[in-house]
Design an enzyme around this catalytic site. Structure first.
Site, PDB file in Angstrom:
ATOM      1  N   GLY A   1       0.785  -1.242   0.000  1.00 24.22           N
ATOM      2  CA  GLY A   1       0.000   0.000   0.000  1.00 24.22           C
ATOM      3  C   GLY A   1       0.812   1.283   0.000  1.00 24.22           C
TER       4      GLY A   1
ATOM      5  CD  GLU B   1       1.392   1.218   5.864  1.00 22.89           C
ATOM      6  OE1 GLU B   1       1.570   1.207   4.633  1.00 22.89           O
ATOM      7  OE2 GLU B   1       1.124   0.207   6.528  1.00 22.89           O
ATOM      8  CG  ASP B   2      -1.455   2.025   2.936  1.00 23.35           C
ATOM      9  OD1 ASP B   2      -1.125   1.849   4.134  1.00 23.35           O
ATOM     10  OD2 ASP B   2      -1.983   1.131   2.243  1.00 23.35           O
TER      11      ASP B   2
ATOM     12  CG  ASP C   1      -5.731  -3.872  -0.843  1.00 26.45           C
ATOM     13  OD1 ASP C   1      -5.219  -3.327   0.158  1.00 26.45           O
ATOM     14  OD2 ASP C   1      -6.115  -5.055  -0.838  1.00 26.45           O
TER      15      ASP C   1
ATOM     16  CG  ASP D   1      -7.678   1.031  10.426  1.00 29.09           C
ATOM     17  OD1 ASP D   1      -8.485   1.894  10.796  1.00 29.09           O
ATOM     18  OD2 ASP D   1      -8.015  -0.142  10.188  1.00 29.09           O
TER      19      ASP D   1
ATOM     20  NE  ARG E   1      -2.386  -3.627  -3.367  1.00 28.20           N
ATOM     21  CZ  ARG E   1      -2.384  -3.672  -2.037  1.00 28.20           C
ATOM     22  NH1 ARG E   1      -2.258  -2.562  -1.340  1.00 28.20           N
ATOM     23  NH2 ARG E   1      -2.518  -4.809  -1.395  1.00 28.20           N
TER      24      ARG E   1
ATOM     25  CG  LEU F   1       2.513   1.658  10.706  1.00 31.22           C
ATOM     26  CD1 LEU F   1       1.725   2.907  10.415  1.00 31.22           C
ATOM     27  CD2 LEU F   1       3.849   1.686   9.965  1.00 31.22           C
TER      28      LEU F   1
ATOM     29  CE  LYS G   1      -9.355   3.844   7.771  1.00 33.88           C
ATOM     30  NZ  LYS G   1     -10.158   2.627   7.572  1.00 33.88           N
TER      31      LYS G   1
ATOM     32  CG  PHE H   1     -12.377   0.007   3.598  1.00 31.61           C
ATOM     33  CD1 PHE H   1     -11.598  -0.567   4.601  1.00 31.61           C
ATOM     34  CD2 PHE H   1     -12.091  -0.306   2.276  1.00 31.61           C
ATOM     35  CE1 PHE H   1     -10.559  -1.441   4.284  1.00 31.61           C
ATOM     36  CE2 PHE H   1     -11.053  -1.179   1.951  1.00 31.61           C
ATOM     37  CZ  PHE H   1     -10.288  -1.737   2.964  1.00 31.61           C
TER      38      PHE H   1
HETATM   39  P1  IMP Z   1      -3.595  -1.206  11.118  1.00 31.20           P
HETATM   40  O1  IMP Z   1      -2.614  -2.242  11.520  1.00 31.20           O
HETATM   41  O2  IMP Z   1      -4.982  -1.500  11.610  1.00 31.20           O
HETATM   42  O3  IMP Z   1      -3.167   0.212  11.452  1.00 31.20           O
HETATM   43  O4  IMP Z   1      -3.790  -1.342   9.573  1.00 31.20           O
HETATM   44  C1  IMP Z   1      -2.914  -0.880   8.702  1.00 31.20           C
HETATM   45  C2  IMP Z   1      -3.120  -1.505   7.342  1.00 31.20           C
HETATM   46  O5  IMP Z   1      -4.488  -1.859   7.103  1.00 31.20           O
HETATM   47  C3  IMP Z   1      -2.792  -0.469   6.292  1.00 31.20           C
HETATM   48  O6  IMP Z   1      -1.452  -0.538   5.956  1.00 31.20           O
HETATM   49  C4  IMP Z   1      -3.705  -0.871   5.162  1.00 31.20           C
HETATM   50  O7  IMP Z   1      -3.063  -1.825   4.366  1.00 31.20           O
HETATM   51  C5  IMP Z   1      -4.897  -1.510   5.810  1.00 31.20           C
HETATM   52  N1  IMP Z   1      -6.034  -0.558   5.901  1.00 31.20           N
HETATM   53  C6  IMP Z   1      -6.495   0.099   6.981  1.00 31.20           C
HETATM   54  N2  IMP Z   1      -7.514   0.912   6.686  1.00 31.20           N
HETATM   55  C7  IMP Z   1      -7.723   0.762   5.357  1.00 31.20           C
HETATM   56  C8  IMP Z   1      -8.651   1.372   4.439  1.00 31.20           C
HETATM   57  O8  IMP Z   1      -9.489   2.216   4.755  1.00 31.20           O
HETATM   58  N3  IMP Z   1      -8.515   0.958   3.138  1.00 31.20           N
HETATM   59  C9  IMP Z   1      -7.594   0.049   2.718  1.00 31.20           C
HETATM   60  N4  IMP Z   1      -6.716  -0.525   3.537  1.00 31.20           N
HETATM   61  C10 IMP Z   1      -6.775  -0.166   4.856  1.00 31.20           C
HETATM   62 MG    MG Z   2      -0.632  -1.372   4.127  1.00 37.44          MG
END
Ligand code: IMP
Ligand code: MG
Length: 177
Positions: A42, A97-98, A159, A101, A165, A106, A129, A152
């Site tokens: 991402g 990073e994209d 993706d 969440d 993507r 991370l 977020k 989302f």
């Molecule tokens: P975390 O570990 O919950 O912070 O998730 C991080 C990863 O979840 C990101 O690197 C994305 O690949 C994926 N992700 C989280 N939110 C979204 C979204 O809204 N759309 C697409 N991918 C997401």
């Molecule tokens: Mg990712």
């Protein structure tokens, strides 16, 4: 079927990337040991646009972790599937990073990379977020493009089941009933 509604246009995203790069160029001025590590897959679109705007000498590398299956809900499991192969001890490492969440991915990556004793570890995300963060998350972005509510989003590297993507903008995914 799902539909995509534009949230941030390509122009808005690229203006934001200009600003982040400008700030990084200022903040890291004088450092000649910077490694920008993109989080696959991402983070790749954001990373290439960002690094093209960085005027300092940098090296690039990649790390890969997966915390999602093919749905929109995190599985809670973080698996590191590719480690960076560059020597990072004593260097300024910028993770790109994209999106952040829940913060699980991370937080886990940061713990791993800290063990390699970089001089500094900085987090740069395109989207954030904050409402979704779990209390156990140990990292917050140092540079962030857009703060968004619990939606989302897809495009610009993000993706849904590996699709979208390559959209040049960021959109919100809507599910048809
Ligand atoms: P975390 O570990 O919950 O912070 O998730 C991080 C990863 O979840 C990101 O690197 C994305 O690949 C994926 N992700 C989280 N939110 C979204 C979204 O809204 N759309 C697409 N991918 C997401
Ligand atoms: Mg990712």
């Amino acid at each position: 079927m799902e539909l995509v509604e534009v949230l941030f246009t390509q122009e808005q995203v690229e203006e934001k990337i200009d600003k982040i790069a400008e700030q990084i160029n200022k903040d890291f001025e004088g450092s000649d040991d910077i490694i920008v590590i993109g989080v696959l897959k991402g983070g790749v679109y954001f990373m290439t646009e960002l690094t093209k705007r960085i005027t300092l000498p940098i090296a690039i590398d990649f790390i890969s972790a997966s915390s999602y299956g093919d749905g929109t809900v995190s599985s809670g499991n973080v698996l590191i599937t590719k480690e960076p192969d560059t020597y990072i001890e004593g260097k300024d490492v910028i993770i790109v990073e994209d999106i952040i969440d829940t913060g699980r991915t991370l937080s886990c990556l940061f713990e791993k990379l800290k063990q390699r004793n970089p001089k500094s570890l900085t987090l740069c995300t395109l989207l954030n977020k904050p409402d979704r963060r779990i209390p156990d998350a140990t990292v917050e972005p140092d540079y962030n493009g857009f703060e968004i509510p619990d939606l989302f989003v897809v495009g610009y590297g993000l993706d849904y089941a590996q699709k979208y993507r390559n959209l040049p903008y960021i959109g919100v995914l809507k599910f048809d009933k």
